[in-house]
Enzyme design. Structure first.
Site: not given
Length: 120
Positions: A83-85
């Protein structure tokens, strides 16, 4: 005027579809974590990671995922959630890991959607 209204309605509908898709991917990610003991990898920068991340997540920025993933797991069948932003960098990380032969990688999307999905 009617065409403008149609466009606005269509844009709103597409927005709802993308939100549903985002929710589905984060729900799938949590299922992988809870049922398959997937490794959580936050692919944001170290600075972003230090400002907050999911509990038990490990940080490997997407720019070095290929070089550093084997420090976490060499098992190509190990479930992994990235996951990231927003889901863009994690999408890139997913493609890199799949190209390396990792078979069970899930893009959880963004941190906020992962947190929102977890609270359901």
């Amino acid at each position: 005027m009617i065409n403008v209204l149609k466009s606005l309605v269509l844009c709103g509908f597409i927005g709802l579809l993308s939100q549903a898709h985002a929710s589905e991917r984060s729900d799938l990610a949590w299922q992988s974590v809870e049922q398959q003991h997937a490794i959580l990898i936050d692919v944001r920068s170290e600075g972003e990671f230090s400002q907050g991340h999911l509990s038990n997540a490990q940080n490997i920025p997407h720019t070095v995922i290929a070089q550093q993933i084997t420090a976490i797991t060499k098992d190509k069948s190990q479930p992994i959630v990235v996951y990231c932003r927003s889901g863009n960098r994690s999408g890139y990380a997913l493609q890199v890991l799949q190209a390396m032969g990792y078979q069970q990688v899930v893009n959880g999307g963004g941190l906020k959607e992962m947190l929102a999905s977890k609270s359901h």
